[in-house]
Design a protein around this motif. Structure first.
Motif, PDB file in Angstrom:
ATOM      1  N   GLY A 243       0.790  -1.224   0.000  1.00 57.99           N
ATOM      2  CA  GLY A 243       0.000   0.000   0.000  1.00 57.99           C
ATOM      3  C   GLY A 243       0.822   1.273   0.000  1.00 57.99           C
ATOM      4  N   ILE A 244       1.861   1.336   0.850  1.00 58.53           N
ATOM      5  CA  ILE A 244       2.644   2.566   0.931  1.00 58.53           C
ATOM      6  C   ILE A 244       3.412   2.804  -0.359  1.00 58.53           C
ATOM      7  N   ASN A 245       3.878   1.724  -0.998  1.00 59.36           N
ATOM      8  CA  ASN A 245       4.621   1.870  -2.255  1.00 59.36           C
ATOM      9  C   ASN A 245       3.747   2.472  -3.347  1.00 59.36           C
ATOM     10  N   TRP A 246       2.528   1.960  -3.482  1.00 55.98           N
ATOM     11  CA  TRP A 246       1.618   2.485  -4.510  1.00 55.98           C
ATOM     12  C   TRP A 246       1.252   3.934  -4.210  1.00 55.98           C
ATOM     13  N   ALA A 247       1.112   4.269  -2.929  1.00 58.37           N
ATOM     14  CA  ALA A 247       0.793   5.651  -2.564  1.00 58.37           C
ATOM     15  C   ALA A 247       1.917   6.596  -2.981  1.00 58.37           C
ATOM     16  N   LEU A 248       3.156   6.187  -2.774  1.00 57.86           N
ATOM     17  CA  LEU A 248       4.290   7.035  -3.134  1.00 57.86           C
ATOM     18  C   LEU A 248       4.417   7.187  -4.654  1.00 57.86           C
ATOM     19  N   LEU A 249       4.203   6.106  -5.402  1.00 51.50           N
ATOM     20  CA  LEU A 249       4.274   6.195  -6.861  1.00 51.50           C
ATOM     21  C   LEU A 249       3.197   7.124  -7.405  1.00 51.50           C
ATOM     22  N   VAL A 250       1.979   6.996  -6.885  1.00 50.59           N
ATOM     23  CA  VAL A 250       0.888   7.862  -7.339  1.00 50.59           C
ATOM     24  C   VAL A 250       1.149   9.313  -6.950  1.00 50.59           C
ATOM     25  N   ALA A 251       1.642   9.530  -5.740  1.00 53.25           N
ATOM     26  CA  ALA A 251       1.910  10.898  -5.283  1.00 53.25           C
ATOM     27  C   ALA A 251       2.916  11.593  -6.195  1.00 53.25           C
ATOM     28  N   ARG A 252       3.924  10.845  -6.664  1.00 53.36           N
ATOM     29  CA  ARG A 252       4.920  11.448  -7.562  1.00 53.36           C
ATOM     30  C   ARG A 252       4.287  11.856  -8.885  1.00 53.36           C
ATOM     31  N   ILE A 253       3.372  11.050  -9.402  1.00 54.78           N
ATOM     32  CA  ILE A 253       2.675  11.412 -10.642  1.00 54.78           C
ATOM     33  C   ILE A 253       1.828  12.659 -10.422  1.00 54.78           C
ATOM     34  N   CYS A 254       1.203  12.760  -9.264  1.00 55.27           N
ATOM     35  CA  CYS A 254       0.410  13.963  -8.953  1.00 55.27           C
ATOM     36  C   CYS A 254       1.299  15.204  -8.937  1.00 55.27           C
ATOM     37  N   GLN A 255       2.526  15.071  -8.446  1.00 58.44           N
ATOM     38  CA  GLN A 255       3.456  16.204  -8.456  1.00 58.44           C
ATOM     39  C   GLN A 255       3.852  16.590  -9.878  1.00 58.44           C
ATOM     40  N   LEU A 256       4.029  15.606 -10.742  1.00 59.65           N
ATOM     41  CA  LEU A 256       4.485  15.868 -12.109  1.00 59.65           C
ATOM     42  C   LEU A 256       3.371  16.411 -13.001  1.00 59.65           C
ATOM     43  N   TYR A 257       2.115  16.146 -12.631  1.00 59.88           N
ATOM     44  CA  TYR A 257       0.952  16.648 -13.383  1.00 59.88           C
ATOM     45  C   TYR A 257      -0.025  17.265 -12.381  1.00 59.88           C
ATOM     46  N   VAL A 266      -4.011   8.504 -14.045  1.00 56.93           N
ATOM     47  CA  VAL A 266      -3.850   7.063 -14.255  1.00 56.93           C
ATOM     48  C   VAL A 266      -3.074   6.811 -15.542  1.00 56.93           C
ATOM     49  N   SER A 267      -3.466   7.501 -16.613  1.00 57.03           N
ATOM     50  CA  SER A 267      -2.788   7.345 -17.902  1.00 57.03           C
ATOM     51  C   SER A 267      -1.312   7.710 -17.793  1.00 57.03           C
ATOM     52  N   ARG A 268      -1.018   8.826 -17.129  1.00 58.02           N
ATOM     53  CA  ARG A 268       0.369   9.263 -16.999  1.00 58.02           C
ATOM     54  C   ARG A 268       1.158   8.388 -16.036  1.00 58.02           C
ATOM     55  N   PHE A 269       0.484   7.779 -15.088  1.00 56.56           N
ATOM     56  CA  PHE A 269       1.149   6.823 -14.212  1.00 56.56           C
ATOM     57  C   PHE A 269       1.809   5.735 -15.055  1.00 56.56           C
ATOM     58  N   PHE A 270       1.035   5.156 -15.964  1.00 56.57           N
ATOM     59  CA  PHE A 270       1.577   4.082 -16.799  1.00 56.57           C
ATOM     60  C   PHE A 270       2.610   4.613 -17.787  1.00 56.57           C
ATOM     61  N   ARG A 271       2.381   5.807 -18.307  1.00 56.71           N
ATOM     62  CA  ARG A 271       3.329   6.352 -19.276  1.00 56.71           C
ATOM     63  C   ARG A 271       4.687   6.623 -18.629  1.00 56.71           C
ATOM     64  N   VAL A 272       4.666   7.215 -17.457  1.00 57.81           N
ATOM     65  CA  VAL A 272       5.928   7.568 -16.784  1.00 57.81           C
ATOM     66  C   VAL A 272       6.680   6.316 -16.342  1.00 57.81           C
ATOM     67  N   TYR A 273       5.978   5.391 -15.671  1.00 61.08           N
ATOM     68  CA  TYR A 273       6.694   4.239 -15.114  1.00 61.08           C
ATOM     69  C   TYR A 273       7.003   3.168 -16.156  1.00 61.08           C
ATOM     70  N   THR A 274       6.378   3.250 -17.333  1.00 63.94           N
ATOM     71  CA  THR A 274       6.817   2.402 -18.443  1.00 63.94           C
ATOM     72  C   THR A 274       8.189   2.853 -18.928  1.00 63.94           C
ATOM     73  N   GLN A 275       8.434   4.155 -18.884  1.00 71.59           N
ATOM     74  CA  GLN A 275       9.710   4.712 -19.346  1.00 71.59           C
ATOM     75  C   GLN A 275      10.752   4.826 -18.235  1.00 71.59           C
ATOM     76  N   TRP A 276      10.354   4.615 -16.998  1.00 72.06           N
ATOM     77  CA  TRP A 276      11.266   4.809 -15.877  1.00 72.06           C
ATOM     78  C   TRP A 276      12.408   3.795 -15.936  1.00 72.06           C
ATOM     79  N   ARG A 277      13.613   4.273 -15.761  1.00 72.28           N
ATOM     80  CA  ARG A 277      14.789   3.403 -15.779  1.00 72.28           C
ATOM     81  C   ARG A 277      15.217   3.092 -14.343  1.00 72.28           C
ATOM     82  N   TRP A 278      14.693   1.970 -13.847  1.00 75.09           N
ATOM     83  CA  TRP A 278      15.107   1.536 -12.516  1.00 75.09           C
ATOM     84  C   TRP A 278      16.554   1.073 -12.580  1.00 75.09           C
TER      85      TRP A 278
END
Length: 651
Positions: A243-257, A266-278
């Motif tokens: 739960g906390i991990n998903w909250a942090l990932l979503v919060a970062r997308i909210c900051q970026l948009y 939701v759309s940008r969540f997938f777009r950003v983390y598809t391109q994210w280089r872990w």
């Protein structure tokens, strides 16, 4: 409709996050419509509690706050404090987790924290006197204290509401009613258990401070949690995300948009983390060193931090990686799911898919040809709960060991939930999909023998200090067509007909089509390219060059977790998906009197994929503790030979 997305902190000019936003664009009419459809979808899925249940929860929390105030005055008087200090004595209840974030669903438990003064001890007063008070109350049921857990907790139901209650002892004589737990000063002179107990509240509150629009964040997170559970990637203990991990990932997308509505988020969540280089870390704010000397996540200083594959950093001091459980296999699976989500999101913009398509359950038991089935059993419900919690805490080790011992050539996909055969009491099963690494040609006669790997895992499980006679574990290989029916809803298995892969669930047959057959429109090329450049820019931080290749991880990160899990005998599976299906069909063993039943499966690349299924551990008689020396002919061997050689035909 125009009110949607307003009350946005970004309108004040305040920047949230460690980088500039990717886009400040606001919603268009399509975004408004899609968001309304999203909210209806969430409501139809039953993700919102009723007003009656919400009121009941508030009443329970208020009553619990009264109880701890009575408790702290009673122990203050018993310890001989003067009457003035007794009257001033105070304790407070705080909430955290999904309830505090506002994304909990019906029947969900409430994560709570009791903050008490310096003279109210954890061992004698919290787990002693407060436990005694609660046990004498008729409205309190299923009271279960776990003082030896990594984060000590008291679990119970209060008027039917599930409560997880932690305790934090501050260095204050009096706890003010307006206490702000987000202040770093409250960590002064605090013990490790108190720091860990406070962490949940501090992180949750900091997340809410760091998102530009709390309501849009909540709606987006509620959807992403639901999506992750449906796609089988919601489980911290299995090596996915909790739960906390998903909250942090979503919060970062909210900051970026910051001005986007949930449908676009939701759309940008997938777009950003598809391109994210872990392993580029996801951070909501800069990591502060602090003044108390507590260790924070920093791969430049600490070698262990360099082995983290998917770092998601908590925003409250001391900042830590909340996702150290992620392995190369689970990261691969989640990356594939992000890619799938991105493809469907683009299709949705052309109105050729909907929210239900995006959240279609992952067909785990038709995704692989071969599976490991880990069965556990005990003599009674209490033993099974403890045994189950211990085994679950070690299952991730099996994934890590298989990855390491086969040099990541044999990939594992752990199912995040457990399954039970109702015809067999005090029994449950876990499953793990197995496949050869995709895209790499098979070598002549190549084999993967994981007998010793399973033996190590079994030895690790056998170290459980609270082991009792009757606690058993068996590991067997099963092919797809032999998956037991009790794992499917209604007890129906999968059915394959012709070239179209059909599956039979609850007696109905439907065909599953690959998403790539649908056409997509997506955004304009120029805007998409600009976003790609922006995403690349936000990943250029000071931590990237210090990442290490985790090829020989060798339990480095797991040492701490192992010690923590040894202490945690609660059987808790928090953060894992418990939405498993159960039925009344027992599984026939894949063994004969002569030993193993070999199976030969034609692999997609034309090679011969041979798995020889056998119980990796012989049946245990009651009273015999699991031991690696008891193993008789355990074989799971993955063999790749040419089709010509296997069939005797010339090429």
């Amino acid at each position: 409709m125009s009110n949607l997305g307003l009350n946005n902190r970004n309108n004040s000019g305040q920047r949230l996050g460690i980088t500039e936003p990717i886009s400040l664009g606001g919603p268009n009419e399509l975004d408004v419509t899609k968001t309304q459809e999203l909210e209806k979808f969430l409501a139809a899925a039953g993700l919102y509690e009723s007003q009656e249940e919400a009121v009941s929860r508030e009443e329970v929390l208020g009553r619990l706050d009264q109880i701890v105030k009575i408790w702290v005055k009673a122990i203050s008087r018993a310890k001989g404090l003067n009457e003035q200090l007794v009257q001033e004595a105070n304790a407070k209840i705080f909430t955290f987790g999904s309830y505090r974030l506002g994304v909990h669903g019906p029947g969900a438990d409430i994560d709570t924290l009791c903050v008490g003064p310096r003279h109210a001890t954890r061992e004698e007063d919290f787990f002693g006197e407060l436990h005694k008070m609660l046990s004498e109350m008729p409205e309190v049921t299923e009271l279960h204290p776990v003082p030896d857990a990594h984060v000590p907790v008291m679990r119970f139901k209060f008027s039917g509401v599930s409560i997880d209650l932690l305790y934090a002892k501050l260095s204050l004589w009096v706890i003010p009613e307006d206490l702000d737990v987000s202040q770093d000063s409250i960590l002064q002179n605090a013990d490790e258990q108190t720091v860990r107990s406070l962490n949940g509240c501090r992180v949750t509150d900091q997340i809410l401070r760091l998102v530009p629009n709390i309501q849009n964040f909540r709606t987006t997170l509620r959807f992403m949690r639901f999506w992750a559970k449906r796609r089988g990637v919601y489980s911290n203990v299995a090596g996915f995300l909790g739960g906390i991990n998903w909250a942090l990932l979503v919060a970062r997308i909210c900051q970026l948009y910051p001005n986007a509505l949930p449908s676009m988020l939701v759309s940008r969540f997938f777009r950003v983390y598809t391109q994210w280089r872990w392993p580029n870390p996801v951070m909501l704010c800069a990591i502060e060193e602090g003044t108390l000397g507590l260790q924070v996540w920093d791969p430049r200083k600490y070698p262990k931090d360099r082995f983290h594959l998917m770092p998601i950093i908590t925003p409250a001091y001391p900042c830590m990686n909340s996702s150290y459980n992620v392995s190369s296999s689970t990261l691969r699976i989640m990356s594939e799911e992000f890619k799938r989500g991105n493809e469907i999101s683009e299709v949705m913009e052309a109105n050729k898919a909907d929210w239900a398509t995006l959240c279609e359950p992952y067909p785990f038991f038709e995704a692989y040809k071969n599976y490991l089935q880990i069965e556990i059993a005990a003599e009674n419900a209490d033993d099974l709960r403890k045994w189950k919690g211990w085994v679950e805490s070690r299952l991730r080790q099996l994934t890590l060991k298989i990855e390491r011992h086969t040099y990541n050539m044999l990939q594992c996909h752990p199912h995040p939930g457990d399954f039970s055969d109702k015809s067999r009491p005090f029994h449950c099963c876990y499953f793990m999909g197995l496949q050869r690494k995709q895209g790499v040609p098979a070598s002549e006669g190549e084999q993967f023998d994981i007998r010793l790997t399973v033996d190590e895992f079994k030895h690790s499980v056998g170290m459980y200090t609270l082991w009792k006679p009757g606690m058993e574990i068996h590991v067997i290989h099963v092919r797809r067509r032999n998956i037991p029916n009790f794992v499917f809803p209604g007890g129906y298995g999968y059915k394959y007909v012709g070239k179209d892969k059909e599956r039979k669930i609850d007696g109905s047959v439907r065909c599953s089509h690959p998403i790539k057959t649908l056409s997509s429109s997506g955004g304009s090329p120029s805007s998409t390219e600009a976003e790609k450049i922006a995403i690349e820019k936000i990943m250029s931080g000071p931590y990237v060059s210090h990442q290490a290749f985790p090829g020989e991880l060798d339990e480095l990160e797991d040492d701490v977790e192992y010690k923590n899990q040894v202490k945690d005998f609660t059987g808790s599976t928090k953060g894992s998906s418990a939405e498993s299906s159960k039925a009344n069909v027992a599984e026939e063993p894949l063994t004969t009197t002569s030993g193993t039943v070999p199976c030969t499966i034609l692999s997609p690349n034309g090679g011969l994929e041979e798995l020889e299924p056998a119980e990796l551990m012989p049946p245990l008689s009651y009273g015999n503790r699991p031991s690696s020396t008891e193993q008789k002919k355990p074989i799971i061997r993955l063999s790749f030979t040419s089709l010509a050689k296997a069939t005797g035909k010339s090429t």
